[in-house]
Motif scaffolding. Sequence first.
Motif, PDB file in Angstrom:
ATOM      1  N   ALA A 145       0.758  -1.110  -0.100  1.00 16.99           N
ATOM      2  CA  ALA A 145       0.430   0.354  -0.291  1.00 16.99           C
ATOM      3  C   ALA A 145       1.195   1.410  -0.215  1.00 16.99           C
ATOM      4  O   ALA A 145       0.591   2.116  -0.594  1.00 16.99           O
ATOM      5  CB  ALA A 145      -1.107  -0.327   0.921  1.00 16.99           C
ATOM      6  N   TYR A 269      -5.400   1.218   4.184  1.00 15.39           N
ATOM      7  CA  TYR A 269      -6.059   1.627   2.916  1.00 15.39           C
ATOM      8  C   TYR A 269      -6.104   3.090   1.927  1.00 15.39           C
ATOM      9  O   TYR A 269      -6.739   3.930   2.854  1.00 15.39           O
ATOM     10  CB  TYR A 269      -7.290   1.157   2.864  1.00 15.39           C
ATOM     11  N   TRP A 287      -3.746  -1.760   0.600  1.00 16.08           N
ATOM     12  CA  TRP A 287      -4.046  -2.192   1.753  1.00 16.08           C
ATOM     13  C   TRP A 287      -3.090  -3.181   1.705  1.00 16.08           C
ATOM     14  O   TRP A 287      -2.580  -3.192   1.414  1.00 16.08           O
ATOM     15  CB  TRP A 287      -5.392  -2.377   1.089  1.00 16.08           C
TER      16      TRP A 287
END
Length: 390
Positions: A145, A269, A287
Amino acid sequence: MTTYPARRLALPALALLSAFALPAGAAARDGIEADEDGLTVSTGDVEFNLGGRIHLDASVFEHGLDEGSEVDFRRARLQFSARVGDVVRVRVDREFAQADGWRNVWIALRPVEGVELKGGNQIVPFSMEDMASSNSLTLAERSLANTFAPAFGLGGSVRYSHDNFTLAAGYFTDALADEVGQSRVRGDGFAVRATFAPVRKRKTWVHLGAAYESRSFDPAEPPRFTVVSASSLAPRLLRTGGIDGASDLQAYNAEFAAARGPVSVQAQYIATRIERTGLDPLDFSGWYGQASWMVTGERYRYSRRSGMPTGARIGRKGGAIELAARYSEADLDDPGLDRGRASVLTLGATWYLDRNVRVLANYARTETSDSLLTPDASGDLGVVRFQIAF
């Protein structure tokens, strides 16, 4: 086996010597002290500090047709800081390993309690994982992420912290140098991040955070995204290359973390939209979810001032052991620019010899799929890191 240029070894060697030149905690005359925080010179309310970090990695990897082994410095950094009382702080960091260049180069003012004004090259207030010190990362590399986090930016910011709440915002342009997997080119624009800790006790805390970033790009300097594997020494999992026609970026971040004594969990996220002149926008995301356990019972800390986890509290005698697991994904699969998806499952064990020295061992299972350019692939990776921070 990597060959180390003299330029990359000279200053890390000097830093290593400075770390052990005086016994830890030894105090000399004229306010000079060498301890676990580096070399510090104090005169009244003025304090100067010289420190650094050395992260030496050895990695073995295989992913699809790519396989091999590598040994290299992940980080070899010298850092200088100074402060005048609790009002003025200055920091300058120079990195000499891999993506070498300037990192923190800023001055900060705290005119009143809870308020900080900062100008210079600094970490953009957006993602708790991106903002965390590399010295306290639970695993050798940040998650997939983090591909979409801004890293450093040149600009100005303001942060307000009070009890269990923080709010930070700033205006930034391109950073002074690339970071591994993160281009210095991020365009011009602002970022804002807010955090709230509904529970914050000595051994238990809960963290919630959200952030937004907006940037505009120079057509001659398009953004690009690179997905780094579980070791920076392994081949990159995915790349976009320069995104032609990119005009604007909007990024959104949601984060959660909690700890109870020696157990910690966290997740993030990040969604990113790239607007393009005359073309459809691109939507990318990433994420991760992570859990860690200090087997030897140390507790995880939380910074009220920064609004983020700061790693485990390690005693002076050390001997601490930590186990961790993380699953992360990065999605570059968009109809307008199909670069596929990647996922990594990472397992790790860390031995803390003391506050400054630790050894990390990670195993990762890597997967890439859904790309029109390259076939689906999977693989295995192992990395060991010897780390000194002072």
